[in-house]
Structures are given as structure tokens and as C-alpha cells.
Design an enzyme around this catalytic site. Structure first.
Site, mmCIF file in Angstrom:
data_model
loop_
_atom_site.group_PDB
_atom_site.id
_atom_site.type_symbol
_atom_site.label_atom_id
_atom_site.label_comp_id
_atom_site.label_asym_id
_atom_site.label_seq_id
_atom_site.Cartn_x
_atom_site.Cartn_y
_atom_site.Cartn_z
ATOM 1 N N SER A 10 65.914 150.036 59.582
ATOM 2 C CA SER A 10 65.117 149.508 58.471
ATOM 3 C C SER A 10 63.767 150.203 58.511
ATOM 4 O O SER A 10 62.844 149.717 59.140
ATOM 5 C CB SER A 10 64.960 147.996 58.610
ATOM 6 O OG SER A 10 64.160 147.481 57.580
ATOM 7 N N CYS A 11 63.642 151.338 57.855
ATOM 8 C CA CYS A 11 62.532 152.253 58.088
ATOM 9 C C CYS A 11 61.679 152.457 56.842
ATOM 10 O O CYS A 11 61.957 151.909 55.786
ATOM 11 C CB CYS A 11 63.077 153.601 58.567
ATOM 12 S SG CYS A 11 64.299 153.454 59.907
ATOM 13 N N THR A 12 60.631 153.261 56.987
ATOM 14 C CA THR A 12 59.831 153.740 55.862
ATOM 15 C C THR A 12 59.562 155.218 56.089
ATOM 16 O O THR A 12 59.252 155.622 57.209
ATOM 17 C CB THR A 12 58.492 152.990 55.755
ATOM 18 O OG1 THR A 12 58.728 151.576 55.757
ATOM 19 C CG2 THR A 12 57.751 153.379 54.487
ATOM 20 N N GLU A 102 66.777 156.968 56.914
ATOM 21 C CA GLU A 102 66.242 155.824 56.183
ATOM 22 C C GLU A 102 67.421 155.071 55.573
ATOM 23 O O GLU A 102 68.156 155.622 54.748
ATOM 24 C CB GLU A 102 65.309 156.320 55.074
ATOM 25 C CG GLU A 102 64.728 155.239 54.199
ATOM 26 C CD GLU A 102 63.453 154.673 54.788
ATOM 27 O OE1 GLU A 102 63.088 153.557 54.387
ATOM 28 O OE2 GLU A 102 62.828 155.337 55.639
#
Length: 474
Positions: A10-12, A102
């Protein structure tokens, strides 16, 4: 392992074209976030002889032979390998950078046509299967695209590639399809956990995709847009989502990052925020780190806010979060010798109280304090030291934030000083690889010393402000 039970990230992500950066470098950056708060990470370099010639996944039954003559590359794998390697990101000896992945969104219409592949590829596999075998960002897109066609995937992902000239972003579509966009040199991207690519051009060299993607859309009536139906393709509309979850979990992160980087808008829940923004000023490493550490500062949505309501503090998912396992900013510099070009800025733990260190990637080993994390708590390792600092900082953010700000200013100045000195004296070094490996040791030593000093000052300050106190004494 069944698809629904597999670990999900669960990235940015932040992407910066070379004309949008302050020094002409390309940058691809990402928070490697997980589904739980602690997951120790390592920083390592894989030599060609250490790269497997036959690969077997852990989370699926995927197996394949790999090409001969792999390149050296860096990576940041998990310390505990029960669910696979999860290399996350790295730069190879051809100065090609890759960040994977992502987690993005999809919809049932495409999954009904091209279902996920139970024993296909996933995030745990991609860096190992692609990065050692590519000599340009475009080659990375092509190799991953071919692997998706052949083996498929069991999850939706976005993947970034960069070299000295180009930045590319690829998103998987269903089980076997994909699309990729070259980010314009003068532009940047802030990408959350949703399908991000919007406008897509099938007849342009800056766009690549599965050979049958346009036919798939047209033949199955997947394009929901009225305007320019036969020529206008918004892939976010066609293959992605526009959900209530997006409006609180994804869109506000893009909104805040774009506002900070110079493209302001009013509505943090807007489902139509642009994928690509033209830069209004030159972007620095420090800018990227701020975005990836941010928690809606100076807005009513800041979880650490003191003038906003409890409901406002919990309304949106911030970018900086307890589930940040590591952050990388992969910088490929121009106008320097090739050995100096690839820089992997790296930090571990929640981003509010850490610092990124500019590690060179033309190396033969990595510093022990960044390399040797274990699953058990060990504050002599940077992952665990950073995690400790973040937990203490979270307990009283307003008390500790000034210490953090001073710490970050001083440490980044020191890292730039070491980097400038290393660059300046590079040509006089007899063994270039050994020289850069030793420079990384110097950087790691300075980083660990600074992080320890910050933690110590926080303990001293915090001890005088504990709730368990009484003002009278003997």
C-alpha cells in the site's frame, strides 16, 4: 496461496522528469508500505554470480529460467523471507532504476475478460525478474510487458523505470495486459493506490501497451466516455476505479502532493485529478522526501493537528504513515561519470522521523547497519533504530517536531557534503568501486550517529514531559 490471502502492499509513488528536477536528474521514488506496521528491511547489492538462473516464487507456483549474464543491482528486500524476497527497488550497473510496486485498482469488467492468473507473477517477483536484464527504462517496460503476456499476474500493480533520459510508468491490466507512459521531461507524477494513467495515445512512441489492448477495449465496449469515443481513451475510466474508498484513501494523497509541488486545487476528494502535472518549479530530493513523509500538514486533515476535529484528523489516509517500511528515491544523475550516476536515497521506518541517505550503487557491498536487519528487535540496525524514533515521535509530535526539523536540516547538509566530496575526488581513486563502497560506509556512519543523537535528545526532552510526574519534590 490463494489470491485473496496474499500479502498486499500500500504505497505512494513520486516520479520526476529530468527537466523538472533541479539538477537534470531523473527520479523515481516510492514509500514501500505494508499491511502491518513493522516488517524489517535490508539494503543489499546482488552480484551477477548471486543472481539465480532458475527462479521459483514463494507466493505462487511460478517458475522460470532466467537469462545468462545478469547485471549487478541493488535492492531492499525483506529481512524475513517467509513470503518471498520482495526486493522493492534498485539500480543496476547500467544505471537503470526500477521501483516495484505500487498496488493499484481495477474493475470487474476487465477481470471478467482477462482474469488474474493464480500462479502468475506478483510484487515479490518483479525486480528480480526484470532489473538485472535491462539497459534502459524502455527495455524495462518491454521485458516486463513480455513477462506479463507469458506468465500473467495475480494482482494489479504500477511499476516505475528510469534511466538518465527517461522515466516510464507501467500499470498492469487484468491478468495479462498492460499499458505504460513515458513521463514528459518537464513533468512529475504523484501516484496513490489506484489506476493512475488517464489519457492514453495508441499511436505515440511515448506510450506502450499490450499489442491487443485497443482491440480489447473496442470489441468489448469498455470505454465509458461519450466524448471522442473512438479516439479518446482514458485508461483510468476504462480499467480503473472511481470509488468511495478512492475519495478518502487515494485521491487526497495526490491532491496534497500536487498542491505542495505547485499545482494547487481545492477538492482533496476529486476523482479526476490529473495523472501527469507540468512542474511549476524545479523539484529537489528534499521536495520528494517531504511529499513522501507528509500527513496533510497545514490543513484540517492533519492527524497531528491541534485545532481540527477528531473526525477531520481521521478522514483521509496520509502519505507518511506507521506502515512505511522504507522509502527510496532512485536518482539517475546526468553530467557525472557513469559510476556516480546511480544514487539510491534510502530510509527505513515511518517517514516522519527518519532521513534519506544518498547511497551510491556502483558498489560491491552495503553498510552493515543497513544490510543486516533481522526479524528481532535490534537498535544497532538502522531499520529498528528508525522504528524506535518514529514510535517515540508519534507519542508527542508537537513536542518533538522541532528536534526533527533541525535534525533533518543538519543531516541532509552532512550527506550533501560527503556526496560533494566523494564526487570531487572520484577521478583520483584507483579502485572506483571500492572508493564508492567506502563512501557509503561514511554516509551510513554519519546517518546512524545522527539518528542515535536524535533519539537521545527526544528521550531527554520527553522525560521532562511525561504524564507520570509530580511537581513537588524532597
Amino acid at each position: 496461496m490463494k489470491i485473496e490471502n496474499r500479502r498486499k502492499g500500500s504505497c505512494t509513488t513520486v516520479l520526476v522528469g529530468r527537466k523538472a528536477s533541479i539538477d537534470g536528474s531523473t527520479m523515481i521514488a516510492r514509500n514501500d508500505d505494508g499491511h502491518e506496521a513493522l516488517d524489517p528491511q535490508r539494503f543489499i547489492v546482488i552480484q551477477p554470480e548471486e543472481q539465480p538462473r532458475h527462479y521459483k516464487a514463494v507466493l505462487s507456483d511460478l517458475e522460470l529460467d532466467l537469462p545468462e549474464n545478469p547485471l549487478r543491482y541493488t535492492s531492499t528486500p525483506n529481512a524475513v523471507l517467509k513470503e518471498g524476497i520482495w526486493p522493492a527497488a534498485g539500480i543496476n550497473s547500467a544505471n537503470v532504476a526500477m521501483s516495484a510496486t505500487e498496488t493499484i485498482t481495477t474493475n470487474p469488467r476487465i477481470l471478467g475478460l482477462d482474469p488474474y492468473v493464480e500462479n502468475g507473477m506478483g510484487e515479490e517477483d518483479l525486480v528480480t525478474l526484470v532489473l538485472p536484464y535491462i539497459k534502459s527504462a524502455r527495455e524495462g517496460v518491454e521485458r516486463l510487458g513480455q513477462l506479463l503476456k507469458t506468465y500473467g499476474t495475480y494482482e494489479p500493480n504500477g511499476i516505475a523505470f528510469a534511466d538518465k533520459e527517461e522515466v516510464w510508468w507501467l500499470e498492469t491490466i487484468g491478468g495479462h495486459h498492460w499499458a505504460a507512459v513515458r513521463i514528459p521531461d518537464d513533468s512529475y507524477v504523484v501516484a496513490p493506490n489506484r489506476m493512475n494513467i488517464d489519457e492514453f495515445k495508441f499511436d505515440n512512441d511515448d506510450y506502450m501497451c499490450s499489442s491487443d489492448l485497443k482491440q480489447l477495449i473496442d470489441a468489448n465496449h469498455l470505454n465509458p466516455d461519450f466524448e471522442g469515443y473512438e479516439s479518446h481513451y482514458n485508461l483510468r475510466h476504462i480499467f480503473g476505479s472511481s470509488s468511495i474508498k478512492d475519495s478518502v484513501y487515494n485521491n487526497p494523497r495526490t491532491w496534497y502532493g500536487q498542491n505542495f509541488l505547485g499545482n494547487p486545487s481545492e477538492d482533496p476528494q476529486n476523482q479526476e485529478l490529473p495523472f501527469i502535472c507540468e512542474a511549476s518549479r524545479k523539484i529537489t530530493v528534499e521536495d520528494v522526501k517531504f511529499v513522501l513523509s507528509s500527513h496533510f500538514e497545514n490543513t484540517k486533515y492533519d492527524p497531528y493537528g491541534s485545532t481540527n476535529s477528531p473526525e477531520e484528523r481521521k478522514l483521509f489516509r496520509p502519505i507518511g504513515i506507521n506502515r512505511n517500511h522504507s522509502v527510496h528515491i532512485l536518482q539517475v544523475r546526468n553530467n557525472v561519470p557513469d559510476e556516480l550516476a546511480g544514487v539510491q536515497w534510502l530510509a527505513f521506518g515511518a517517514n516522519t522521523f527518519n532521513h534519506v541517505v544518498p547511497f551510491y550503487t556502483a558498489i560491491n557491498d552495503t553498510p552493515a547497519s543497513y544490510r543486516d536487519a533481522k526479524g528481532e528487535y535490534d537498535p544497532t540496525n538502522m531499520y529498528w533504530l528508525s522504528a524506535t524514533t518514529a514510535v517515540l515521535g508519534d507519542s508527542n509530535y508537537d513536542l518533538f517536531v522541532d528536534l526533527r526539523n533541525t535534525f533533518e536540516l543538519n543531516t541532509m547538509a552532512k550527506f550533501h557534503e560527503i556526496q560533494n566530496e566523494t564526487d570531487k575526488n572520484f577521478e583520483t581513486a584507483e579502485d572506483k568501486i571500492a572508493y564508492l563502497t567506502q563512501a557509503n560506509e561514511k554516509l551510513a556512519e554519519a546517518a546512524f550517529k545522527a539518528q542515535t543523537e536524535l533519539l537521545g535528545r527526544m528521550v531527554v526532552l520527553g522525560s521532562a514531559n511525561m504524564k507520570l510526574r509530580f511537581d513537588f519534590n524532597d
